[in-house]
Design a protein around this motif. Structure first.
Motif, PDB file in Angstrom:
ATOM      1  N   LEU A 276       0.832  -1.196   0.000  1.00  0.00           N
ATOM      2  CA  LEU A 276       0.000   0.000   0.000  1.00  0.00           C
ATOM      3  C   LEU A 276       0.872   1.252   0.000  1.00  0.00           C
ATOM      4  CD1 LEU A 276      -1.070  -1.911   2.785  1.00  0.00           C
ATOM      5  CD2 LEU A 276      -3.082  -0.843   1.866  1.00  0.00           C
ATOM      6  N   ASP A 277       0.268   2.366  -0.369  1.00  0.00           N
ATOM      7  CA  ASP A 277       0.880   3.671  -0.152  1.00  0.00           C
ATOM      8  C   ASP A 277      -0.180   4.569   0.477  1.00  0.00           C
ATOM      9  OD1 ASP A 277      -0.751   4.627  -2.229  1.00  0.00           O
ATOM     10  OD2 ASP A 277       0.893   4.919  -3.631  1.00  0.00           O
ATOM     11  N   LYS A 278       0.102   5.858   0.595  1.00  0.00           N
ATOM     12  CA  LYS A 278      -0.833   6.756   1.286  1.00  0.00           C
ATOM     13  C   LYS A 278      -2.196   6.850   0.600  1.00  0.00           C
ATOM     14  CE  LYS A 278       1.133  10.778  -0.974  1.00  0.00           C
ATOM     15  NZ  LYS A 278       2.022  11.896  -0.828  1.00  0.00           N
ATOM     16  N   ASP A 279      -2.265   6.471  -0.695  1.00  0.00           N
ATOM     17  CA  ASP A 279      -3.529   6.517  -1.420  1.00  0.00           C
ATOM     18  C   ASP A 279      -4.307   5.212  -1.356  1.00  0.00           C
ATOM     19  OD1 ASP A 279      -3.183   9.192  -2.228  1.00  0.00           O
ATOM     20  OD2 ASP A 279      -1.919   8.559  -3.904  1.00  0.00           O
ATOM     21  N   GLY A 280      -3.687   4.150  -0.808  1.00  0.00           N
ATOM     22  CA  GLY A 280      -4.381   2.873  -0.689  1.00  0.00           C
ATOM     23  C   GLY A 280      -3.618   1.719  -1.298  1.00  0.00           C
ATOM     24  N   PRO A 281      -4.321   0.616  -1.614  1.00  0.00           N
ATOM     25  CA  PRO A 281      -3.679  -0.597  -2.137  1.00  0.00           C
ATOM     26  C   PRO A 281      -3.006  -0.379  -3.492  1.00  0.00           C
ATOM     27  CG  PRO A 281      -5.906  -1.070  -1.378  1.00  0.00           C
ATOM     28  CD  PRO A 281      -5.745   0.416  -1.367  1.00  0.00           C
ATOM     29  N   ILE A 282      -1.849  -1.030  -3.682  1.00  0.00           N
ATOM     30  CA  ILE A 282      -1.115  -0.989  -4.953  1.00  0.00           C
ATOM     31  C   ILE A 282      -1.244  -2.340  -5.654  1.00  0.00           C
ATOM     32  CG2 ILE A 282       1.140  -0.716  -6.045  1.00  0.00           C
ATOM     33  CD1 ILE A 282       1.901   1.036  -3.591  1.00  0.00           C
ATOM     34  N   ARG A 283      -0.803  -3.403  -4.954  1.00  0.00           N
ATOM     35  CA  ARG A 283      -0.869  -4.758  -5.502  1.00  0.00           C
ATOM     36  C   ARG A 283      -0.687  -5.742  -4.353  1.00  0.00           C
ATOM     37  NH1 ARG A 283       3.809  -2.491  -7.062  1.00  0.00           N
ATOM     38  NH2 ARG A 283       5.738  -3.428  -6.320  1.00  0.00           N
ATOM     39  N   VAL A 284      -0.795  -7.030  -4.685  1.00  0.00           N
ATOM     40  CA  VAL A 284      -0.644  -8.086  -3.682  1.00  0.00           C
ATOM     41  C   VAL A 284       0.497  -9.006  -4.116  1.00  0.00           C
ATOM     42  CG1 VAL A 284      -1.746 -10.076  -2.588  1.00  0.00           C
ATOM     43  CG2 VAL A 284      -3.066  -7.988  -3.011  1.00  0.00           C
ATOM     44  N   ALA A 285       1.391  -9.298  -3.177  1.00  0.00           N
ATOM     45  CA  ALA A 285       2.478 -10.245  -3.410  1.00  0.00           C
ATOM     46  C   ALA A 285       2.052 -11.591  -2.819  1.00  0.00           C
ATOM     47  CB  ALA A 285       3.764  -9.749  -2.753  1.00  0.00           C
ATOM     48  N   GLU A 286       2.263 -12.655  -3.598  1.00  0.00           N
ATOM     49  CA  GLU A 286       1.824 -14.003  -3.216  1.00  0.00           C
ATOM     50  C   GLU A 286       2.796 -14.641  -2.228  1.00  0.00           C
ATOM     51  OE1 GLU A 286       1.323 -18.290  -5.487  1.00  0.00           O
ATOM     52  OE2 GLU A 286       1.516 -16.479  -6.665  1.00  0.00           O
ATOM     53  N   LYS A 287       2.256 -15.240  -1.180  1.00  0.00           N
ATOM     54  CA  LYS A 287       3.082 -15.911  -0.180  1.00  0.00           C
ATOM     55  C   LYS A 287       3.839 -17.060  -0.835  1.00  0.00           C
ATOM     56  CE  LYS A 287       3.146 -17.812   4.445  1.00  0.00           C
ATOM     57  NZ  LYS A 287       4.326 -17.094   4.821  1.00  0.00           N
ATOM     58  N   LEU A 288       5.138 -17.144  -0.560  1.00  0.00           N
ATOM     59  CA  LEU A 288       5.969 -18.231  -1.078  1.00  0.00           C
ATOM     60  C   LEU A 288       5.964 -19.385  -0.092  1.00  0.00           C
ATOM     61  CD1 LEU A 288       9.053 -16.303  -2.476  1.00  0.00           C
ATOM     62  CD2 LEU A 288       7.410 -17.616  -3.779  1.00  0.00           C
ATOM     63  N   THR A 289       5.801 -20.570  -0.624  1.00  0.00           N
ATOM     64  CA  THR A 289       5.821 -21.748   0.227  1.00  0.00           C
ATOM     65  C   THR A 289       7.059 -22.601  -0.021  1.00  0.00           C
ATOM     66  OG1 THR A 289       4.480 -22.935  -1.393  1.00  0.00           O
ATOM     67  CG2 THR A 289       3.313 -21.862   0.419  1.00  0.00           C
ATOM     68  N   LYS A 290       7.834 -22.268  -1.071  1.00  0.00           N
ATOM     69  CA  LYS A 290       9.070 -22.973  -1.401  1.00  0.00           C
ATOM     70  C   LYS A 290      10.160 -21.950  -1.667  1.00  0.00           C
ATOM     71  CE  LYS A 290       6.669 -26.816  -3.595  1.00  0.00           C
ATOM     72  NZ  LYS A 290       6.484 -27.587  -4.803  1.00  0.00           N
ATOM     73  N   GLU A 291      11.389 -22.406  -1.778  1.00  0.00           N
ATOM     74  CA  GLU A 291      12.503 -21.522  -2.108  1.00  0.00           C
ATOM     75  C   GLU A 291      12.333 -20.992  -3.529  1.00  0.00           C
ATOM     76  OE1 GLU A 291      15.199 -20.423  -0.225  1.00  0.00           O
ATOM     77  OE2 GLU A 291      13.982 -21.265   1.373  1.00  0.00           O
ATOM     78  N   ALA A 292      12.657 -19.732  -3.736  1.00  0.00           N
ATOM     79  CA  ALA A 292      12.588 -19.140  -5.067  1.00  0.00           C
ATOM     80  C   ALA A 292      13.984 -19.139  -5.681  1.00  0.00           C
ATOM     81  CB  ALA A 292      12.058 -17.721  -4.996  1.00  0.00           C
ATOM     82  N   LYS A 293      14.071 -19.414  -6.970  1.00  0.00           N
ATOM     83  CA  LYS A 293      15.347 -19.345  -7.666  1.00  0.00           C
ATOM     84  C   LYS A 293      15.606 -17.898  -8.065  1.00  0.00           C
ATOM     85  CE  LYS A 293      14.881 -23.994  -9.524  1.00  0.00           C
ATOM     86  NZ  LYS A 293      14.706 -24.788 -10.722  1.00  0.00           N
ATOM     87  N   THR A 294      16.850 -17.559  -8.356  1.00  0.00           N
ATOM     88  CA  THR A 294      17.203 -16.204  -8.753  1.00  0.00           C
ATOM     89  C   THR A 294      16.338 -15.759  -9.936  1.00  0.00           C
ATOM     90  OG1 THR A 294      19.459 -16.571  -8.028  1.00  0.00           O
ATOM     91  CG2 THR A 294      19.087 -14.724  -9.510  1.00  0.00           C
ATOM     92  N   GLY A 295      15.722 -14.592  -9.803  1.00  0.00           N
ATOM     93  CA  GLY A 295      14.915 -14.021 -10.874  1.00  0.00           C
ATOM     94  C   GLY A 295      13.572 -14.685 -11.082  1.00  0.00           C
ATOM     95  N   GLU A 296      13.182 -15.539 -10.161  1.00  0.00           N
ATOM     96  CA  GLU A 296      11.943 -16.297 -10.340  1.00  0.00           C
ATOM     97  C   GLU A 296      11.190 -16.371  -9.019  1.00  0.00           C
ATOM     98  OE1 GLU A 296      10.827 -20.993 -10.919  1.00  0.00           O
ATOM     99  OE2 GLU A 296      12.827 -20.315 -11.396  1.00  0.00           O
ATOM    100  N   CYS A 297       9.902 -16.334  -9.115  1.00  0.00           N
ATOM    101  CA  CYS A 297       9.071 -16.579  -7.940  1.00  0.00           C
ATOM    102  C   CYS A 297       8.231 -17.807  -8.221  1.00  0.00           C
ATOM    103  CB  CYS A 297       8.136 -15.397  -7.659  1.00  0.00           C
ATOM    104  SG  CYS A 297       8.991 -13.868  -7.266  1.00  0.00           S
ATOM    105  N   ARG A 298       8.106 -18.675  -7.260  1.00  0.00           N
ATOM    106  CA  ARG A 298       7.238 -19.836  -7.456  1.00  0.00           C
ATOM    107  C   ARG A 298       6.589 -20.210  -6.157  1.00  0.00           C
ATOM    108  NH1 ARG A 298      10.717 -24.834  -6.733  1.00  0.00           N
ATOM    109  NH2 ARG A 298      12.674 -23.935  -6.172  1.00  0.00           N
TER     110      ARG A 298
END
Length: 98
Positions: A76-98
């Motif tokens: 969020l910022d002072k104007d409200g929500p921007i986006r949502v980041a997904e909870k990671l349940t495993k290790e992420a590789k460089t440059g990748e989210c899974r």
């Protein structure tokens, strides 16, 4: 405290980041962002309530809220929500989210 996949711009994996919120002891809390382009950003946070943190120094009022029950991270910022980041349940590789 947790790790999340922040997909800033869909289709541009170099901008994806793994966000980690860490308690450093006492009341010190930091957010570390490690991005697909190799850059790293660390900011100090202040806990405002359970699961809600504000960036200590931010001209935009940056804040982070852990949502229930998913555990995702709302950015969020002072104007409200921007986006949502997904909870990671495993290790992420460089440059990748899974």
């Amino acid at each position: 405290m947790g790790r999340w996949c922040d997909r800033m711009v869909p289709g541009m994996p170099r901008l994806n980041g793994v966000l980690t919120i860490k308690a450093m002891g006492g009341e010190d809390i930091i957010l570390v962002g490690e991005y697909g382009d190799g850059s790293v950003r660390t900011v100090s946070l202040e806990r405002k309530s359970e699961g809600f943190f504000k960036q200590k120094v931010s001209k935009f009022g940056d804040a982070y809220r852990i949502t229930s029950p998913s555990g995702d991270l709302q950015l969020l910022d002072k104007d409200g929500p921007i986006r949502v980041a997904e909870k990671l349940t495993k290790e992420a590789k460089t440059g990748e989210c899974r």
